[in-house]
Design an enzyme around this catalytic site. Structure first.
Site, PDB file in Angstrom:
ATOM      1  N   GLU A 170       1.908   6.429   3.515  1.00  0.00           N
ATOM      2  CA  GLU A 170       2.204   7.598   4.824  1.00  0.00           C
ATOM      3  C   GLU A 170       1.542   7.404   6.027  1.00  0.00           C
ATOM      4  OE1 GLU A 170       1.707  11.361   2.911  1.00  0.00           O
ATOM      5  OE2 GLU A 170       3.125  10.946   1.389  1.00  0.00           O
ATOM      6  N   GLU A 221       8.677   7.635  -5.865  1.00  0.00           N
ATOM      7  CA  GLU A 221       8.074   9.237  -6.038  1.00  0.00           C
ATOM      8  C   GLU A 221       9.678   9.674  -6.472  1.00  0.00           C
ATOM      9  OE1 GLU A 221       5.103  10.518  -3.788  1.00  0.00           O
ATOM     10  OE2 GLU A 221       4.160   8.593  -3.507  1.00  0.00           O
TER      11      GLU A 221
HETATM   12  C1  XIL Z   1       1.232  15.037  -4.947  1.00  0.00           C
HETATM   13  C2  XIL Z   1       0.967  15.416  -6.403  1.00  0.00           C
HETATM   14  O1  XIL Z   1       2.091  15.567  -7.044  1.00  0.00           O
HETATM   15  C3  XIL Z   1       0.164  16.966  -6.281  1.00  0.00           C
HETATM   16  O2  XIL Z   1      -0.062  17.281  -7.658  1.00  0.00           O
HETATM   17  C4  XIL Z   1      -0.815  16.842  -5.475  1.00  0.00           C
HETATM   18  O3  XIL Z   1      -1.375  18.400  -5.589  1.00  0.00           O
HETATM   19  C5  XIL Z   1      -0.769  16.451  -4.216  1.00  0.00           C
HETATM   20  O4  XIL Z   1       0.039  15.459  -4.164  1.00  0.00           O
HETATM   21  N1  XIL Z   1       3.412  11.695  -1.668  1.00  0.00           N
HETATM   22  C6  XIL Z   1       2.470  11.231  -2.224  1.00  0.00           C
HETATM   23  C7  XIL Z   1       1.918  11.928  -3.545  1.00  0.00           C
HETATM   24  O5  XIL Z   1       2.003   9.933  -2.061  1.00  0.00           O
HETATM   25  O6  XIL Z   1       0.664  11.433  -3.963  1.00  0.00           O
HETATM   26  C8  XIL Z   1       1.725  13.339  -3.588  1.00  0.00           C
HETATM   27  O7  XIL Z   1       1.473  13.679  -4.893  1.00  0.00           O
HETATM   28  C9  XIL Z   1       3.553  13.830  -3.024  1.00  0.00           C
HETATM   29  C10 XIL Z   1       3.678  13.442  -1.839  1.00  0.00           C
END
Ligand code: XIL
Length: 373
Positions: free
Chosen positions: A158, A263
């Site tokens: 990101e 994701e």
């Molecule tokens: C999120 C997790 O799912 C949560 O449990 C945590 O509280 C915050 O992070 N982008 C990413 C992930 O790369 O690591 C994030 O995961 C969601 C957005």
């Protein structure tokens, strides 16, 4: 008697639902074999072995895993030089014992990282040299810990905004754009054989996509390896369009890397704003209208969700080899982070398995699509 038999048969069918999601008797991972890895993120309940029902679903349906939280820098190196690999070690062992493709998430990210990373003893920003040394030490220790065991790392997460500019993170503020090539170089040095990924959300925005493509070119020109772009894919019902998503896959593969959907979840809930993305610091106030399905999802919404999810898988299946992994961000709806993001306290239904560990109808549809190919 006859009624009892019918009841027993129905129960048997229901209990087979997570395992054999349709008539061919294949599970998700078997049906998708040879197309792409199908993965899920693991949380601590699953990693510790406590959530037995989740673990069954995971073993039966997925052949790739990524850690949802426990490999982020705030957990791995809470204090400078003090590493804690306890949960991460368990996560990697789980993957090895089950023959899974293991991805590390993530090395350099502006969120979920310890504050000490950027500041000196007086609370001021550290110098570029100090930040480089801290990045190198973090990356080489973590990548080194799992050398030969973890197959690929989200090296940078990101770092680019929707308009194509660089996120004004501390990494950027102190090192400029150079922090990205440096991170990839350190990771490559720590394990020359591990795959290296740049991972982000909302990559269908043309500006963001163009900068990512430029980044791929820059790294390649400088002889620094990048193997894939991770497209997080936290998507909603209102966007992106299939065309936008497909164009992004094509732009990346044309630039000479694989694409991994890293994701994936499809929120069924109204978005508080269009194109919210997945920066975890985003938060909108709770409103009842934003949480319409606390008692279940009406058929029309559920059908629309199923159709959109299967359209995404149709698209992924169009590019086997190019799309080399699709990882869901969680196992069941009940465990999804989307229940708390970007509005806290909602009831969302974004994943492939429901709150009772049952495969949703879309799973059978994905299996059918995979077998048709
Ligand atoms: C999120 C997790 O799912 C949560 O449990 C945590 O509280 C915050 O992070 N982008 C990413 C992930 O790369 O690591 C994030 O995961 C969601 C957005």
């Amino acid at each position: 008697m006859k009624n009892k038999k019918i009841l027993l048969f129905t129960l048997l069918l229901l209990s087979c639902n997570t395992l054999f999601s349709q008539s061919s008797g294949k599970t998700l991972k078997d049906a998708l074999k040879g197309k792409f890895y199908i993965g899920t993120a693991l949380n601590l309940g699953q990693i510790s072995g406590k959530d037995v029902a989740d673990i069954d679903v995971i073993k039966q349906n997925f052949n790739a895993i990524v850690a949802e939280n426990c490999m982020k820098s705030m957990y791995l190196q809470p204090k400078e030089g003090e590493f804690d690999f306890a949960d991460a070690d368990k996560f990697v062992t789980f993957g090895e014992q089950n023959g899974m493709w293991i991805t590390g998430h993530c090395l350099i990210w502006h969120s979920q990282l310890p504050r000490w990373f950027f500041i000196d003893e007086n609370g001021n920003n550290v110098s570029p040299e100090t930040l480089k040394a801290r990045m190198k030490s973090h990356i080489s220790t973590v990548v080194g810990q799992y050398k030969g065991r973890i197959k690929g790392w989200d090296v940078v997460n990101e770092a680019i905004m929707e308009d194509g500019s660089y996120r004004k993170s501390k990494f950027y503020e102190i090192l400029g754009e150079e922090f990205i090539p440096l991170a990839f170089q350190y990771a490559q040095e720590a394990d020359p054989n591990v795959e290296l990924y740049y991972n982000d959300y909302n990559e269908w925005y043309p500006g963001k996509r163009a900068t990512v493509v430029r980044l791929i070119k820059t790294l390649k020109e400088r002889g620094i390896r990048i193997d894939a772009i991770g497209m997080q894919g936290h998507v909603g019902m209102d966007g992106p369009s299939m065309e936008e998503y497909e164009q992004t896959i094509l732009d990346y593969t044309r630039a000479g890397v694989k694409v991994m959907v890293t994701e994936f979840d499809l929120s069924i809930l109204p978005a508080p704003r269009q194109g919210v993305g997945a920066d975890i610091s985003t938060n909108f106030a709770y409103q009842k209208e934003l949480n319409p399905y606390t008692e279940g999802v009406p058929d029309s919404a559920s059908t629309a969700w199923t159709n959109r999810m299967s359209d995404f898988f149709k698209l992924f299946l169009k590019y086997p080899g190019k799309v080399s992994r699709v990882t869901m961000w969680g196992v069941t709806d009940g465990g999804s982070w989307k229940n708390g993001f970007p509005v806290r306290g909602r009831t969302d239904y974004p994943l492939l398995f429901d709150r009772k560990y049952q495969a949703k109808p879309v799973v059978a549809e994905i299996i059918r699509l995979a077998e048709k190919k």
